[in-house]
Design an enzyme around this catalytic site. Structure first.
Site, PDB file in Angstrom:
ATOM      1  N   ASP A   1      50.594  46.344  47.666  1.00  0.00           N
ATOM      2  CA  ASP A   1      49.871  46.394  46.392  1.00  0.00           C
ATOM      3  C   ASP A   1      48.459  46.886  46.666  1.00  0.00           C
ATOM      4  O   ASP A   1      47.715  46.275  47.447  1.00  0.00           O
ATOM      5  CB  ASP A   1      49.832  45.009  45.737  1.00  0.00           C
ATOM      6  CG  ASP A   1      49.047  45.014  44.439  1.00  0.00           C
ATOM      7  OD1 ASP A   1      49.470  45.699  43.503  1.00  0.00           O
ATOM      8  OD2 ASP A   1      48.008  44.330  44.376  1.00  0.00           O
TER       9      ASP A   1
ATOM     10  N   GLU B   1      53.303  51.742  45.297  1.00  0.00           N
ATOM     11  CA  GLU B   1      53.271  52.098  43.882  1.00  0.00           C
ATOM     12  C   GLU B   1      52.973  53.581  43.726  1.00  0.00           C
ATOM     13  O   GLU B   1      52.155  54.135  44.462  1.00  0.00           O
ATOM     14  CB  GLU B   1      52.193  51.292  43.166  1.00  0.00           C
ATOM     15  CG  GLU B   1      52.433  49.802  43.130  1.00  0.00           C
ATOM     16  CD  GLU B   1      51.249  49.063  42.539  1.00  0.00           C
ATOM     17  OE1 GLU B   1      51.355  48.600  41.396  1.00  0.00           O
ATOM     18  OE2 GLU B   1      50.219  48.970  43.232  1.00  0.00           O
TER      19      GLU B   1
ATOM     20  N   ASP C   1      47.941  39.336  43.897  1.00  0.00           N
ATOM     21  CA  ASP C   1      48.254  40.536  44.678  1.00  0.00           C
ATOM     22  C   ASP C   1      49.499  40.330  45.530  1.00  0.00           C
ATOM     23  O   ASP C   1      50.306  41.250  45.712  1.00  0.00           O
ATOM     24  CB  ASP C   1      47.064  40.922  45.566  1.00  0.00           C
ATOM     25  CG  ASP C   1      45.863  41.388  44.754  1.00  0.00           C
ATOM     26  OD1 ASP C   1      46.060  41.752  43.569  1.00  0.00           O
ATOM     27  OD2 ASP C   1      44.739  41.389  45.288  1.00  0.00           O
TER      28      ASP C   1
END
Length: 391
Positions: free
Chosen positions: A194, A276, A359
């Protein structure tokens, strides 16, 4: 896999003057050709520009290969300009900024980088020297400085062109290398990563990278930039340029360290890496003005590119997954609710009651999506970096 290696040249005074003159002559020729291209009726392609100005460039002191490289540089600059206009990055048709870009020829700085192929520049890597063409004749035995890993990469994998760059009074060579990719392992799972602002990277295995110290550095740089920008003097503008380059180097070094640690952890545990897909995030998110500065102050795309190329060299699979709702979804029961995230650091699931670091929870969701994507056999959506990753 293409990668670039940057080494510093160590020329004497005469060689330094010859290299400077070479860049000046090449870029003067490029500017003249750019003016002709902007006034011409034909598209500024390589073939058209070569017919238009090849003999003229040779008459100005350029040999055949450097002349062709100048032609290609101008043609590529106009291709990039057309792509930028098509993408709308210079405004809508008819806007002031777009009209200005379309009405003026592309301009090259007098010390802008110049490409050389193996006919114009040859490497003697074991001796630590190069031989390079200049407008004052060919210079031989110019020494260069680089780290052991850089020299090894040059010796084993250099292939393609080399750019001569003048920066801060020094000359550098940026060499293209074709580095083979390792065979991908069959991962036993995935490490979710993340990316964020308070913590640059948090993994599903519990590693939290950067954070307080780096954010203090970023805030200090923002304040220094603000003070210099208010002065509006030549000295302040010069310092702003120096600080900008220093910040880029600091960001690149930090991203290299973070990427190496994540890839090493994945290689050690036999896992893949799930990231991501953050392309276009700056256009999608709606933030207040102070938050925009924070979001734009770190090169998340660069970090993703560094992780990707280091992982490919190590044989670690990388999967880019959809980032939607990763911070609002519970990694335990997969309940999605905006209220699951009461603040930046804390996650509280309103369905099953799980409490976790926000997170860490998001990184577990990314890891799960990475495993699902790998199992389904979908191709990873890897953003292509605009520039080569430097060693």
């Amino acid at each position: 896999m293409k990668q670039v290696v940057v080494v510093k040249l160590l020329p004497d005074a005469d060689a330094n003057a010859a290299l400077a003159a070479t860049l000046r002559v090449c870029n003067d020729a490029a500017n003249r050709l750019s003016e002709l291209a902007s006034r011409g009726d034909e598209p500024p392609t390589r073939a058209n520009l070569q017919r238009l100005a090849y003999q003229d460039l040779k008459s100005r002191g350029l040999s055949a290969q450097p002349a062709l490289h100048v032609i290609r540089k101008v043609a590529d600059a106009y291709s990039a300009l057309r792509a930028t206009l098509r993408a709308g990055n210079l405004g809508k048709p008819g806007s002031k900024r777009r009209r200005k870009a379309e009405s003026k020829p592309v301009v090259f700085r007098s010390d802008a980088a110049q490409a050389f192929d193996d006919r114009c520049l040859s490497w003697q890597v074991n001796a630590g020297t190069v031989s390079i063409w200049t407008v004052h004749g060919r210079l031989k035995g110019i020494r260069f400085a680089g780290g052991p890993d850089q020299v090894k990469t040059l010796r084993e994998h250099r292939k393609g062109e080399t750019d001569l760059v003048h920066r801060d009074g020094e000359f550098y060579l940026i060499a293209t290398c074709e580095v083979p990719e390792a065979e991908l392992i069959d991962p036993v799972g995935f490490i979710g990563v993340d990316l964020g602002i308070v913590n640059i990277a948090t993994t599903s295995t519990g590693i939290r990278l950067a954070g307080r110290g780096l954010n203090r550095h970023r805030k200090r740089q923002v304040e220094l930039r603000r003070r210099l920008q208010t002065k509006q003097t030549k000295a302040a503008k010069r310092l702003l340029k120096l600080r900008s380059r220093r910040e880029r180097r600091h960001a690149a070094n930090t991203n290299h360290v973070i990427a190496k640690r994540i890839v090493t952890e994945a290689q050690r545990t036999g896992r893949g890496i799930a990231l991501e897909d953050l392309r276009g995030i700056r256009d999608r998110v709606r933030l207040r003005k102070p938050q925009r500065v924070t979001l734009h102050s770190w090169a998340f795309g660069q970090l993703g590119a560094f992780i990707d190329y280091k992982a490919r060299r190590a044989g670690v699979p990388v999967v880019f997954v959809d980032s939607a709702y990763t911070s609002q979804e519970c990694a335990q029961c997969h309940h999605i609710d905006k209220r699951n995230r009461p603040n930046q650091a804390e996650f509280r699931c309103r369905s099953c009651g799980v409490v976790a670091h926000a997170d860490r929870n998001a990184s577990r969701n990314i890891a799960a999506r990475g495993e699902a994507a790998w199992a389904a056999g979908r191709e990873s959506r890897v953003p292509a970096p605009l520039r080569g990753c430097r060693m």
